[in-house]
Design an enzyme around this catalytic site. Structure first.
Site, PDB file in Angstrom:
ATOM      1  N   GLU A  39      -2.192  16.281   9.768  1.00  0.00           N
ATOM      2  CA  GLU A  39      -1.520  16.100  11.057  1.00  0.00           C
ATOM      3  C   GLU A  39      -0.909  17.400  11.555  1.00  0.00           C
ATOM      4  OE1 GLU A  39      -1.605  13.718  13.139  1.00  0.00           O
ATOM      5  OE2 GLU A  39      -2.798  12.423  11.852  1.00  0.00           O
ATOM      6  N   CYS A 201     -17.416   6.188  30.205  1.00  0.00           N
ATOM      7  CA  CYS A 201     -16.834   4.872  30.497  1.00  0.00           C
ATOM      8  C   CYS A 201     -17.828   3.727  30.246  1.00  0.00           C
ATOM      9  CB  CYS A 201     -16.348   4.836  31.945  1.00  0.00           C
ATOM     10  SG  CYS A 201     -15.142   6.131  32.343  1.00  0.00           S
ATOM     11  N   CYS A 204     -17.210   2.432  26.899  1.00  0.00           N
ATOM     12  CA  CYS A 204     -15.813   2.255  26.501  1.00  0.00           C
ATOM     13  C   CYS A 204     -15.408   0.784  26.464  1.00  0.00           C
ATOM     14  CB  CYS A 204     -14.903   3.020  27.461  1.00  0.00           C
ATOM     15  SG  CYS A 204     -13.153   2.871  27.036  1.00  0.00           S
ATOM     16  N   CYS A 210      -9.661  -1.024  32.961  1.00  0.00           N
ATOM     17  CA  CYS A 210      -9.114   0.322  33.092  1.00  0.00           C
ATOM     18  C   CYS A 210      -8.881   0.640  34.572  1.00  0.00           C
ATOM     19  CB  CYS A 210     -10.074   1.345  32.488  1.00  0.00           C
ATOM     20  SG  CYS A 210      -9.566   3.067  32.733  1.00  0.00           S
TER      21      CYS A 210
END
Length: 379
Positions: A39, A201, A204, A210
């Site tokens: 991280e 998209c 997606c 969305c």
DNA sequence: AAATCGGGGTC
DNA sequence: GACCCAGATTT
């Protein structure tokens, strides 16, 4: 609210099971230390750039105790070239923090995790979820992009109001199970489908509700901030060689660019470098010769480094304030034995390559040992 | 709220 | 060449 968000997390996790990334080095084995390290390395840094650094780092520092006990120069050496060197210094300090405060065990509570140096709210959440399976929200670049688009949030994410709105939404969408997978799923969606440019998209799982997709504003969100033009700076890069061909290096101060790394003296073009070399290092530069400038771009300015090579003549005098100084052969600056800035390492590689072209074949063995060249494919 | 802090991937 | 990246910290 039972399902007011239309099963956002469930759809994301279903997609993740088929298309998520599962072969990343820090995923197996997945320990708190490895998750933490990944991280930190991944802050503002892409996965492909991190992987070779992560592998080398965990090989040398396999656990928190080893890292805490290590010399800071060696830690910096394993970070050199990755950038944002405060991350390495904070990581090292935090490892010692864990040894002193948590008996060497990485803490499992949010408050304790975020109290560690270099860990903010998002990184703390990512560690908590991935290392301990505790549901926690994250808000990195990926999630900001996904959420601003999906909810149609206008305004720059850096604005406190927008930022607060995003955190609230991220918390509300959090599932109570599969905490680690959910973190990874958000990252993977942002990295592979909901990308900054040309989002996919059509594939997606969130496109059905969305807002950005419905209103055709995907390319407009998240709102871009107006960027200022980057100033251009110029400086000498002083390459002072002693009788054995070793180069003068100073350790740069903790604050500022390349903090903690070793570097030949960098002196602004306008300054009297001869006087400065004398007063700070007790050195005079003889037989100066220049060379082609090294161009390097930072986030907020461009830098031209003009190499100035010469023979170092040591002036026997006592110096009031001498920064940490070391002398190393050019080879050590290429093969990772000293933590030097990436453009400096590149410069010495270029010089060596030119010498190789003119003369013998002895440089070949040096190249084989250079991990940086291999892992990052520098030209 | 804005500036600082690297280096490279990617189009 | 511009934009962006698994942000945190300082000012």
């Amino acid at each position: 609210m039972s399902e007011p968000e239309g099963n956002f997390a469930a759809r994301l996790l279903t997609w993740f099971d088929q298309h998520g990334r599962s072969g990343l080095p820090w995923q197996h084995p997945r320990s708190a230390y490895r998750v933490w390290l990944s991280e930190i390395m991944l802050q503002q840094t892409q996965v492909v750039a991190v992987i070779p650094y992560f592998e080398r780092f965990v090989t040398r520092f396999p656990d928190i105790a080893t890292l805490a006990a290590a010399d800071s120069d060696e830690v910096m050496r394993h970070w050199a070239g990755l950038g944002y060197y405060a991350r390495a210094r904070n990581l090292h300090a935090a490892a010692r923090q864990v040894m002193a405060q948590h008996e060497g065990h990485f803490p499992a509570g949010f408050e304790q995790i975020i109290a560690l140096k270099g860990i903010g709210r998002s990184t703390a959440g990512a560690i908590l979820a991935q290392a301990f399976g505790t549901p926690a929200a994250i808000l990195d670049g990926n999630v900001k992009r996904v959420l601003t688009r999906w909810a149609g949030i206008e305004g720059h994410p850096a604005e406190s109001l927008v930022n607060a709105q995003l955190w609230t939404l991220a918390e509300r969408l959090l599932p109570d199970k599969r905490a680690a997978d959910y973190v990874q799923a958000q990252m993977d969606l942002g990295a592979t489908l909901c990308t900054a440019r040309k989002p996919a998209c059509a594939r997606c799982p969130l496109s059905t509700d969305c807002v950005a997709h419905a209103t055709g504003r995907s390319s407009q969100l998240p709102t871009k901030k107006a960027r200022r033009e980057r100033p251009h700076r110029e400086a000498w890069l002083i390459l002072a060689e002693d009788g054995e061909g070793r180069v003068l290096l100073e350790q740069r101060p903790g604050s500022g660019i390349w903090g903690g790394l070793w570097c030949p003296p960098v002196i602004a073009l306008g300054e009297d470098h001869a006087q400065l070399l004398r007063s700070r290092f007790g050195v005079a530069l003889l037989g100066e010769e220049g060379g082609e400038a090294i161009e390097h771009g930072f986030t907020h300015f461009d830098l031209s480094l003009h190499p100035l090579r010469g023979r170092a003549s040591l002036l026997a005098q006592t110096l009031a304030e001498t920064p940490p100084v070391a002398w190393h052969p050019p080879q050590a600056l290429r093969d990772g034995r000293v933590a030097v800035p990436a453009p400096v390492a590149r410069y010495f590689e270029r010089v060596a390559a030119a010498a190789d072209l003119l003369g013998g074949h002895h440089v070949a063995s040096v190249r084989r040992r250079s991990r940086r060249r291999i892992s990052k494919g520098n030209a």
